[in-house]
Write an enzyme that holds these catalytic residues in place. Structure first.
Site, PDB file in Angstrom:
ATOM      1  N   SER A  15       0.832  -1.210   0.000  1.00  0.00           N
ATOM      2  CA  SER A  15       0.000   0.000   0.000  1.00  0.00           C
ATOM      3  C   SER A  15       0.862   1.254   0.000  1.00  0.00           C
ATOM      4  O   SER A  15       2.093   1.171   0.084  1.00  0.00           O
ATOM      5  CB  SER A  15      -0.951   0.019   1.209  1.00  0.00           C
ATOM      6  OG  SER A  15      -0.261   0.360   2.376  1.00  0.00           O
ATOM      7  N   SER A 141      11.757   9.782   7.432  1.00  0.00           N
ATOM      8  CA  SER A 141      10.628  10.708   7.605  1.00  0.00           C
ATOM      9  C   SER A 141      11.173  12.052   8.059  1.00  0.00           C
ATOM     10  O   SER A 141      12.304  12.117   8.575  1.00  0.00           O
ATOM     11  CB  SER A 141       9.689  10.148   8.682  1.00  0.00           C
ATOM     12  OG  SER A 141       8.707  11.088   9.034  1.00  0.00           O
ATOM     13  N   TYR A 154       7.903   6.698  17.256  1.00  0.00           N
ATOM     14  CA  TYR A 154       8.061   6.765  15.791  1.00  0.00           C
ATOM     15  C   TYR A 154       9.281   7.625  15.453  1.00  0.00           C
ATOM     16  O   TYR A 154      10.141   7.209  14.665  1.00  0.00           O
ATOM     17  CB  TYR A 154       6.791   7.342  15.168  1.00  0.00           C
ATOM     18  CG  TYR A 154       6.825   7.447  13.657  1.00  0.00           C
ATOM     19  CD1 TYR A 154       6.858   6.301  12.860  1.00  0.00           C
ATOM     20  CD2 TYR A 154       6.816   8.689  13.019  1.00  0.00           C
ATOM     21  CE1 TYR A 154       6.884   6.399  11.472  1.00  0.00           C
ATOM     22  CE2 TYR A 154       6.826   8.790  11.634  1.00  0.00           C
ATOM     23  CZ  TYR A 154       6.863   7.643  10.868  1.00  0.00           C
ATOM     24  OH  TYR A 154       6.884   7.741   9.494  1.00  0.00           O
ATOM     25  N   LYS A 158      12.805   6.524  13.594  1.00  0.00           N
ATOM     26  CA  LYS A 158      13.285   7.140  12.348  1.00  0.00           C
ATOM     27  C   LYS A 158      14.611   7.876  12.574  1.00  0.00           C
ATOM     28  O   LYS A 158      15.443   7.928  11.669  1.00  0.00           O
ATOM     29  CB  LYS A 158      12.211   8.075  11.766  1.00  0.00           C
ATOM     30  CG  LYS A 158      10.923   7.358  11.327  1.00  0.00           C
ATOM     31  CD  LYS A 158      11.151   6.386  10.164  1.00  0.00           C
ATOM     32  CE  LYS A 158       9.836   5.812   9.630  1.00  0.00           C
ATOM     33  NZ  LYS A 158      10.033   4.862   8.520  1.00  0.00           N
ATOM     34  N   THR A 189      -1.639   8.496   2.816  1.00  0.00           N
ATOM     35  CA  THR A 189      -1.668   7.029   2.756  1.00  0.00           C
ATOM     36  C   THR A 189      -2.416   6.535   4.004  1.00  0.00           C
ATOM     37  O   THR A 189      -2.917   7.336   4.780  1.00  0.00           O
ATOM     38  CB  THR A 189      -0.241   6.437   2.803  1.00  0.00           C
ATOM     39  OG1 THR A 189       0.302   6.677   4.122  1.00  0.00           O
ATOM     40  CG2 THR A 189       0.677   7.040   1.758  1.00  0.00           C
TER      41      THR A 189
HETATM   42  N1  LIG Z   1       2.515   8.603   4.852  1.00  0.00           N
HETATM   43  C1  LIG Z   1       3.291   9.471   5.472  1.00  0.00           C
HETATM   44  O1  LIG Z   1       2.846  10.581   5.837  1.00  0.00           O
HETATM   45  C2  LIG Z   1       4.736   9.133   5.731  1.00  0.00           C
HETATM   46  C3  LIG Z   1       5.601  10.171   6.044  1.00  0.00           C
HETATM   47  C4  LIG Z   1       6.943   9.891   6.296  1.00  0.00           C
HETATM   48  C5  LIG Z   1       7.393   8.598   6.223  1.00  0.00           C
HETATM   49  N2  LIG Z   1       6.522   7.596   5.925  1.00  0.00           N
HETATM   50  C6  LIG Z   1       7.048   6.227   5.894  1.00  0.00           C
HETATM   51  O2  LIG Z   1       6.716   5.645   4.653  1.00  0.00           O
HETATM   52  C7  LIG Z   1       6.715   4.231   4.782  1.00  0.00           C
HETATM   53  C8  LIG Z   1       5.479   3.655   4.096  1.00  0.00           C
HETATM   54  O3  LIG Z   1       4.333   4.100   4.779  1.00  0.00           O
HETATM   55  P1  LIG Z   1       2.983   4.516   4.028  1.00  0.00           P
HETATM   56  O4  LIG Z   1       2.778   5.944   4.271  1.00  0.00           O
HETATM   57  O5  LIG Z   1       2.964   4.014   2.648  1.00  0.00           O
HETATM   58  O6  LIG Z   1       1.915   3.756   4.961  1.00  0.00           O
HETATM   59  P2  LIG Z   1       0.986   2.457   4.713  1.00  0.00           P
HETATM   60  O7  LIG Z   1       0.103   2.706   3.555  1.00  0.00           O
HETATM   61  O8  LIG Z   1       0.385   2.155   6.030  1.00  0.00           O
HETATM   62  O9  LIG Z   1       2.035   1.337   4.310  1.00  0.00           O
HETATM   63  C9  LIG Z   1       2.830   0.688   5.254  1.00  0.00           C
HETATM   64  C10 LIG Z   1       3.433  -0.546   4.611  1.00  0.00           C
HETATM   65  O10 LIG Z   1       4.290  -1.193   5.556  1.00  0.00           O
HETATM   66  C11 LIG Z   1       3.950  -2.585   5.626  1.00  0.00           C
HETATM   67  N3  LIG Z   1       4.189  -3.104   6.962  1.00  0.00           N
HETATM   68  C12 LIG Z   1       3.698  -2.640   8.145  1.00  0.00           C
HETATM   69  N4  LIG Z   1       4.084  -3.425   9.154  1.00  0.00           N
HETATM   70  C13 LIG Z   1       4.835  -4.428   8.604  1.00  0.00           C
HETATM   71  C14 LIG Z   1       5.504  -5.558   9.129  1.00  0.00           C
HETATM   72  N5  LIG Z   1       5.501  -5.868  10.432  1.00  0.00           N
HETATM   73  N6  LIG Z   1       6.167  -6.367   8.272  1.00  0.00           N
HETATM   74  C15 LIG Z   1       6.182  -6.104   6.949  1.00  0.00           C
HETATM   75  N7  LIG Z   1       5.571  -5.048   6.394  1.00  0.00           N
HETATM   76  C16 LIG Z   1       4.907  -4.211   7.210  1.00  0.00           C
HETATM   77  C17 LIG Z   1       2.467  -2.644   5.240  1.00  0.00           C
HETATM   78  O11 LIG Z   1       2.158  -3.907   4.654  1.00  0.00           O
HETATM   79  P3  LIG Z   1       1.402  -5.127   5.361  1.00  0.00           P
HETATM   80  O12 LIG Z   1       0.327  -4.571   6.211  1.00  0.00           O
HETATM   81  O13 LIG Z   1       0.906  -5.915   4.172  1.00  0.00           O
HETATM   82  O14 LIG Z   1       2.469  -5.856   6.108  1.00  0.00           O
HETATM   83  C18 LIG Z   1       2.381  -1.552   4.183  1.00  0.00           C
HETATM   84  O15 LIG Z   1       2.725  -2.071   2.921  1.00  0.00           O
HETATM   85  C19 LIG Z   1       6.807   3.961   6.288  1.00  0.00           C
HETATM   86  O16 LIG Z   1       8.124   3.605   6.617  1.00  0.00           O
HETATM   87  C20 LIG Z   1       6.457   5.289   6.912  1.00  0.00           C
HETATM   88  O17 LIG Z   1       7.040   5.457   8.185  1.00  0.00           O
HETATM   89  C21 LIG Z   1       5.207   7.838   5.672  1.00  0.00           C
END
Ligand SMILES: NC(=O)c1ccc[n+]([C@@H]2O[C@H](COP(=O)([O-])OP(=O)(O)OC[C@H]3O[C@@H](n4cnc5c(N)ncnc54)[C@H](OP(=O)(O)O)[C@@H]3O)[C@@H](O)[C@H]2O)c1
Length: 265
Positions: A15, A141, A154, A158, A189
């Site tokens: 996702s 992040s 968190y 990071k 997301t």
């Molecule tokens: N969205 C933001 O605002 C933002 C900002 C800064 C950084 N980030 C970083 O971006 C990255 C992706 O996040 P996103 O925003 O795309 O959120 P998301 O849509 O919730 O995606 C998170 C992903 O991580 C996987 N995941 C979670 N726990 C896991 C585990 N124990 N083992 C394997 N996979 C796991 C989930 O897959 P499954 O559930 O299928 O395991 C999912 O594919 C993260 O590292 C997040 O900290 C996001």
């Protein structure tokens, strides 16, 4: 950088940002290995990429199960014979104060965001060093630079990621393995829906800042040229988070004063 025929291993590919990376690298003609826990969701992503997905493979993994990484990496290497780019992107966030947060919640944030990323990197690294070629990307992040309310665990995970991968980069120059820290601000997301509350249960809703933020596809469009040039640190953020990074560099004290009165969601 031309990704035609190169192999990209993406965690958190089911996702959000990981899915957007999968789409972008598929368009580049790369071989893809998509990983996360949920096989069905990964299959949906694979199906959505295009008609011919013979160059897309799924390897499920749980980032907390580091003992499984040697076998997963062996399988990943056997799939296309090499790994050119590893994107350590899987992760979870947090929505709880320090007073509310149980130790198990802090440990889970570190297990997924920090130990998961360094564990997989350590398995893939010998292969890249042997070939004297490779690119390790990690989704950190803005929280890897700035601590805010409700994100203590968190932000800690990071910040730890930043420290590890900055050190790794120094060690990898002589091996021609590039290390990129990707630092997004708010991206629209499911990250806040999946965020952990104090007792480890899911927060379950999208925060206001995320609702208004750029989508993961928009974000990946913006960063792909910088990824291609193997930029070492990439910021991709809205005005407020961008400003916060800038103010922190000039005066951390001023930033703290500003953040103190901010509504954090
Ligand atoms: N969205 C933001 O605002 C933002 C900002 C800064 C950084 N980030 C970083 O971006 C990255 C992706 O996040 P996103 O925003 O795309 O959120 P998301 O849509 O919730 O995606 C998170 C992903 O991580 C996987 N995941 C979670 N726990 C896991 C585990 N124990 N083992 C394997 N996979 C796991 C989930 O897959 P499954 O559930 O299928 O395991 C999912 O594919 C993260 O590292 C997040 O900290 C996001």
């Amino acid at each position: 950088m031309n990704y035609q025929g190169k192999t990209i291993w993406i965690t958190g590919a089911s996702s959000g940002i990981g899915e957007a990376f999968a789409k972008a690298f598929y368009k580049e003609g790369a071989n893809l290995i998509l990983s996360s826990r949920r096989k069905e969701a990964l299959l949906e992503v694979k199906k959505s990429l295009g008609n011919d997905t013979s160059n897309v493979k799924i390897i499920t993994l749980d980032l907390t199960e580091t003992d499984s990484f040697p076998k997963k990496t062996k399988d990943a290497l056997a799939t296309f014979g090499q790994i050119d780019v590893l994107i350590n992107n899987g992760g979870i966030s947090q929505r709880s104060t320090v007073l509310e947060s149980e130790m198990s919640t802090y440990r889970r944030l570190m297990e997924v965001n920090y130990f998961g990323a360094i564990g997989l990197t350590k398995e893939v690294l010998p292969h890249m060093v042997e070939r004297q070629s490779g690119h390790i990307i990690v989704t950190s992040s803005v929280a890897g630079k700035i601590g805010t309310k409700f994100r203590s665990g968190y932000a800690a995970s990071k910040h730890a990621v930043q420290g590890f991968f900055n050190s790794l980069r120094q060690e990898m120059y002589e091996h021609n393995v590039a290390v990129t820290l990707l630092c997004p601000g708010f991206i629209k997301t499911d990250i806040s829906k999946n965020a952990l509350t104090g007792d480890g249960s899911k927060f379950g809703r999208m925060g206001d800042a995320h609702k208004k933020a750029m989508t993961a596809d928009e974000m990946v469009d913006k960063v792909m040229p910088k990824i291609k040039s193997k930029k070492e640190e990439i910021y991709v953020a809205g005005f407020k988070e961008g400003l916060a990074i800038w103010v922190q560099r000039i005066s951390p004290t001023l930033l703290n004063k500003i953040l103190k009165n901010q509504k954090v969601t």
